[in-house]
Design an enzyme around this catalytic site. Sequence first.
Site: not given
Ligand code: BG6
Length: 491
Positions: A213, A237, A336
């Site tokens: 990210e 995830h 991040k």
């Molecule tokens: C969330 C996390 O579950 O997923 C976040 O708490 C993260 O920190 C997010 O930014 C990422 O989700 P996506 O769908 O944008 O990849």
Amino acid sequence: MIKALENFDLVIFGGDGDLSLRKIIPAVINRIKDGQIKSQSKVVVASISSYTTKSFITYMKDKMLEYGIKIDQSAFSELITMISYVNLDLTISSNYQALYKALEKSPNPQTIFYYSTPSKLFDVISKHLFENKLINDVTKIVLEKPLGSNLKSFEKLNKQVRKYFREDQIYRIDHYLGKETVQNLMVLRFANHLYELAWNAQNIDNVQITVAESIGVESRKEFYDSYGALKDMIQNHLLQLLCLVAMEPPSSLTADNVRNEKLKVLQSLRPYKANEISSLTVKGQYTRGEVDSKFVNSYQEDIETYESNTETFVALRTYIDNWRWAGVPFYLRTGKRMPARYSEIVINFKRVAHNLFPSRNKIDRNKLIIRLQPEERIELVQMVKLPGPGGYRYKPISLELDYGGSFSKKFPEAYERLLIDVVRGNQTLFMHEDEVRASWEWIHSITDNWDKTEQELELYKAGSDGPGNKVLKPSHYWHQSKAFGNEEIVV
Ligand code: BG6
């Protein structure tokens, strides 16, 4: 033709919060737009802020504009006729009477309570729903992550919620499972003979799952600082992605069969030992740097405490100790403030057994790259001959499937799909309590050994690829799909 759902009542606790306004309510609007949710359904937003229905609608509209969420105007107008705001303190039982009143005359058969609140409130909400006779046999609840912060807190929270709800009434959401590309993994694996034949330790050298990210911690300072990347991303995830890549074919697509197969993967993950943790895991934290040509603060500056040891980056190598995957390393990485937002799964196949071509260079591996975001794409990388005389020159070229672009319709957002599944009572894409338990058990072998060995937190510059050590160094294993295309192996 999309089939309309049976009408239902949706109550969103913490419904004026970020998640609700960014994801849950927009998901409802999109489903209204497609005719799947009819205006006889009700949406009740319940929270402690003192809005009226009218002032909440104005607030919601402004926020969606601020977040840049594109919404269909006529679906939004329809939502307004269905929505009401109930002002209540979730910790006070008598306050739930207002909710009772809002729902009592509804003719809709089922009520879904969406807990978009911190998990410390899950217990009290469930208890007060029970005390106020708001639960019946067909009531469902949706629980947002994080589900506890370790095995012990999960068990406690789960036990409390299970006092009032059966397992088949509980929908533990992991929005990654609602992403189209993630679901496509099942079809890719189980509807393609070639892949399934090759999907094992005999043919696969390693698997790499990356969720990078470019954003920092944003407004969730306190929460993030008490969690860190391991618990925020890997525990849910990335482990869910790993399960879908590694699980055995279920005997059918029922929720229990699919979730049982995922559970077996989680239970086969090799726990870490103290003497190997530092060579198999890396944790990092971002310092000041540049992302998208913009200067960004360090993590410590972002959270304004200046003494945090929380990791914003994790990379690890793990093994699944079963017949299919014996000896195959699975690399998981998330961070991040990486240079860009991208998530992908890379299956690196073994090299050919023998190089027939008179070359000092190695023949590159076949790779299957499943790109989840920002674009949805599948690439199969293979070696091809460079045209022209002068012997065999070859290079890796991708067969690309633009998964997103191959369909005229835009993919629904993960939350849309998941919400529909809750209404329909399909738990396949939601985590069973046993899965959450198994993932926390494995995570414990990391946190416990990080603590015992006082593993160093490595700093990395925002906008860089993160830290690495000898075993996990980025160049050693991170696939960079853009970079390898220019490599040319000359014989
Ligand atoms: C969330 C996390 O579950 O997923 C976040 O708490 C993260 O920190 C997010 O930014 C990422 O989700 P996506 O769908 O944008 O990849």
